[in-house]
Design a protein around this motif. Sequence first.
Motif, short mmCIF file in Angstrom:
data_model
loop_
_atom_site.label_atom_id
_atom_site.label_comp_id
_atom_site.label_asym_id
_atom_site.label_seq_id
_atom_site.Cartn_x
_atom_site.Cartn_y
_atom_site.Cartn_z
N ALA A 1 0.88 -1.01 -0.02
CA ALA A 1 -0.03 -0.03 0.21
C ALA A 1 0.97 1.11 -0.09
O ALA A 1 0.73 2.27 -0.91
CB ALA A 1 -1.11 -0.03 1.20
N VAL B 1 1.36 4.22 -3.00
CA VAL B 1 1.13 5.61 -2.77
C VAL B 1 2.32 6.36 -3.10
O VAL B 1 2.25 7.46 -3.81
CB VAL B 1 0.52 5.95 -1.28
CG1 VAL B 1 0.40 7.41 -1.20
CG2 VAL B 1 -0.47 5.07 -1.02
N PHE C 1 -3.99 -7.34 -6.15
CA PHE C 1 -5.02 -6.37 -5.71
C PHE C 1 -4.26 -5.20 -5.24
O PHE C 1 -4.67 -3.88 -5.87
CB PHE C 1 -5.72 -6.84 -4.27
CG PHE C 1 -6.71 -6.13 -3.81
CD1 PHE C 1 -7.87 -5.84 -4.50
CD2 PHE C 1 -6.31 -5.54 -2.70
CE1 PHE C 1 -8.66 -4.70 -3.86
CE2 PHE C 1 -7.28 -4.59 -2.24
CZ PHE C 1 -8.65 -4.25 -2.82
N ASP C 2 -3.45 -5.16 -4.21
CA ASP C 2 -3.04 -3.62 -3.47
C ASP C 2 -2.59 -2.56 -4.55
O ASP C 2 -3.00 -1.57 -4.50
CB ASP C 2 -1.99 -4.13 -2.51
CG ASP C 2 -2.32 -4.70 -1.35
OD1 ASP C 2 -3.59 -5.49 -1.37
OD2 ASP C 2 -1.63 -4.86 -0.26
N TYR D 1 -5.10 -1.57 -7.26
CA TYR D 1 -6.31 -0.87 -6.77
C TYR D 1 -5.62 0.63 -6.09
O TYR D 1 -6.49 1.44 -6.29
CB TYR D 1 -6.80 -1.83 -5.78
CG TYR D 1 -7.94 -1.21 -4.89
CD1 TYR D 1 -9.23 -1.01 -5.50
CD2 TYR D 1 -7.64 -0.52 -3.65
CE1 TYR D 1 -10.28 -0.47 -4.77
CE2 TYR D 1 -8.95 -0.09 -2.86
CZ TYR D 1 -10.04 0.06 -3.50
OH TYR D 1 -10.99 0.56 -3.04
N LEU D 2 -4.76 0.33 -5.43
CA LEU D 2 -4.15 1.53 -4.85
C LEU D 2 -3.41 2.45 -5.71
O LEU D 2 -3.28 3.92 -5.52
CB LEU D 2 -3.42 1.42 -3.62
CG LEU D 2 -4.19 0.64 -2.55
CD1 LEU D 2 -3.30 0.39 -1.59
CD2 LEU D 2 -5.26 1.59 -2.05
N ASN E 1 -3.89 4.61 -7.71
CA ASN E 1 -5.08 5.38 -8.27
C ASN E 1 -5.13 6.61 -7.37
O ASN E 1 -5.25 6.37 -6.23
CB ASN E 1 -6.39 5.00 -8.33
CG ASN E 1 -6.38 3.86 -9.25
OD1 ASN E 1 -6.52 4.05 -10.63
ND2 ASN E 1 -6.71 2.47 -9.03
N PRO E 2 -5.30 7.94 -7.77
CA PRO E 2 -5.31 9.03 -7.05
C PRO E 2 -6.84 9.18 -6.35
O PRO E 2 -7.73 8.83 -7.12
CB PRO E 2 -5.14 10.28 -7.84
CG PRO E 2 -5.26 9.94 -9.14
CD PRO E 2 -5.39 8.46 -9.33
N GLY E 3 -6.75 9.30 -4.98
CA GLY E 3 -8.14 9.42 -4.29
C GLY E 3 -8.82 8.17 -4.48
O GLY E 3 -8.56 6.92 -4.13
N ARG F 1 -11.00 5.24 -9.29
CA ARG F 1 -10.43 3.66 -9.40
C ARG F 1 -10.75 3.84 -11.23
O ARG F 1 -11.82 3.55 -11.46
CB ARG F 1 -10.96 2.83 -8.84
CG ARG F 1 -11.10 3.22 -7.53
CD ARG F 1 -10.32 2.18 -6.53
NE ARG F 1 -10.34 2.72 -5.12
CZ ARG F 1 -9.18 3.19 -4.37
NH1 ARG F 1 -8.11 3.50 -5.16
NH2 ARG F 1 -9.38 3.65 -3.34
#
Lengths: 348, 292
Positions: free
Chosen positions: A145, A149, A259-260, A263-264, A266-268, A271
Amino acid sequence: MASNAQRRIKHVSYAKYGYFFIIPFFLVYFIFSFYPLVNTMRYSVEKNLSKEATIYDGEFVGLDNYKHILTSPDKNAEDYYVHAGMREGFLRALSNTFKIWVMNFFPQMILSMILAVWFTDAKLKIPAKGFFKVVMYMPNIITAASVAVLALKMFSNDSFSIVNNTLLNWGLIDEPIQFLADMKLKRTIIAGIQIWMWFGNTMILLMSGIAGINPSLFEAANIDGANSRQVFFRVTVPLLRPILLFTLVTSLIGGMQMFDIPYLFNPGTNRSPGTQTIAAFIYQIYMESRIKNTGHSGAASVVLFIITAALGSIVFYINRDKDEIAAKKQLKKLRKQAAKKAHGGLGL
Amino acid sequence: MSKNSMKESYKIKDNYNTSIKIKSLVITLICLILTIICLLPIYLLVINATRNTSDILNGATLIPGNETLNNYKNLMALDGFNALTGFKNSFIISGSAALLSVFISALTAYALVVYDFKLRGPAFTFILAVLMIPTQVSAIGFVQFMIKIGFFNTYVPLIVPAMAAPSTVFFIRQFMKSSFPLDIVEAARIDGSSEFRTFLTIGIPLLKPAMSVQLIFAFIANWNNFFTPSLIITRTEKYTLPMMINTLSSDRYTDYGMVYMGIALSIVPLIVVYFILSKYIIEGVALGGVKE
């Protein structure tokens, strides 16, 4: 001379302790893993739950949910819109997953293989091998995660992100690259992150595989005048085949549950569908849709389960306890022989 | 052998040595480049955590700034994000899940090796069969079940299910098969030790190497888990660290120094612990005991 205690032990059966000791594991497994799987299967054949419903009120719909995600929709049918939407989403997720996996697996495998061969070659003098191994494995332990970010901040579309900024300053580009707008580029970055995170792990696995090869085979090849390419393709690769197969299959299974990062990355909460994997599809239509879409996400889960189970059976085959199987076969053979003897000629 | 041919053979040997040396040098260079690729993102992250936003927007640098404390203060003042709470929550979950799962796995593996019981074969076959089943495939049924029995927004679904870890059992069993002296159990029986005490006082010390490696892996796997907590936890004060970090990805936060500080707080401690334990971790990976 046998002591009293020894005699006592001979008569006591300890088998029951075996059961006592494995009970906690199996109890927890059946309640928290096996039952949820069965529960998921049940949801996959029922109508979606409404978001408010906490008590089970699903209605049996047979294989409708599976039909929606797997078959092409009929324009005149009542459920056309749900059907078309679900099918499109599922197929796209399947194709995204596969695309990202392919872009990640093959370059990673080649890189890890080359490094593993170099690191296990006794002739080469590479200093600080241990340090290199430690550093190359490091990305694997970092929270995915956080990596996602961080990557988001490094690759954002504006000219302020680390990558765009550096490229602009060096005069390599005139305008910031839209890393997050171009889906192909985005998938490539995700695959790149996966390679970054996993090549060290694969390298160490392959190294231990190469270390398990009988060194006299390499010596013999060298004495026969084989060059390093011949040694690699004629000795290393054929003998590594079980480990290569294991790596391929575990990577495929890992790739199916990716997944992580996708999925992550992506801003905010925007998705983008272009990077939605199967696991993200299941997650999103359940967690983020207006209704709690237990039906379609359940059906997608079961399809994912079937794919991983098929792949997992290959791992199962590799992991089998070969000694135990050989011992069992031997025992069977002996029993048969004994039985034959007991029956004398009558059996014939 | 004439002098000439001797010279020739030395020359060949020399050539061979030189080519090996060149090859080693090139490979070392490639390894250094890969080292930079592995470390640079983390280094840039740490550097940016020490700079203020306008400096960050001006471009990347390798020299640290002096805004560390400010960034930290801004991060702590942020509403809805509390790195320390995230740390505490993640620590409670990962610590208890790792300890419990390794203990139960060792107990299970011990039973599978030491005792000869009818279902031993089938039990092991079952563990092998479920080894590769991912959490994702049963997630829907799991969450619905947890909601039903009132465990939603609690840590029970994050700790208890982790106790049954087939891959940990498998790893410890393989280790035991190769190195565990079964006679010692017999000897303990003669001395009158109960079976469970034998496991605690003789089994666990002998299994320590395998258990400690698995403890590290279980801790890291639970610490890094984002999928399950994000299905179970919706209340901010119960968020785990990865969930906290995820809230930073929003475009809403324009104080980049603060955002980088948040990400750094989640990554740096893990890396420090990794470098301390790296010897055991690399050994564990080499034994093939990990999968994620």
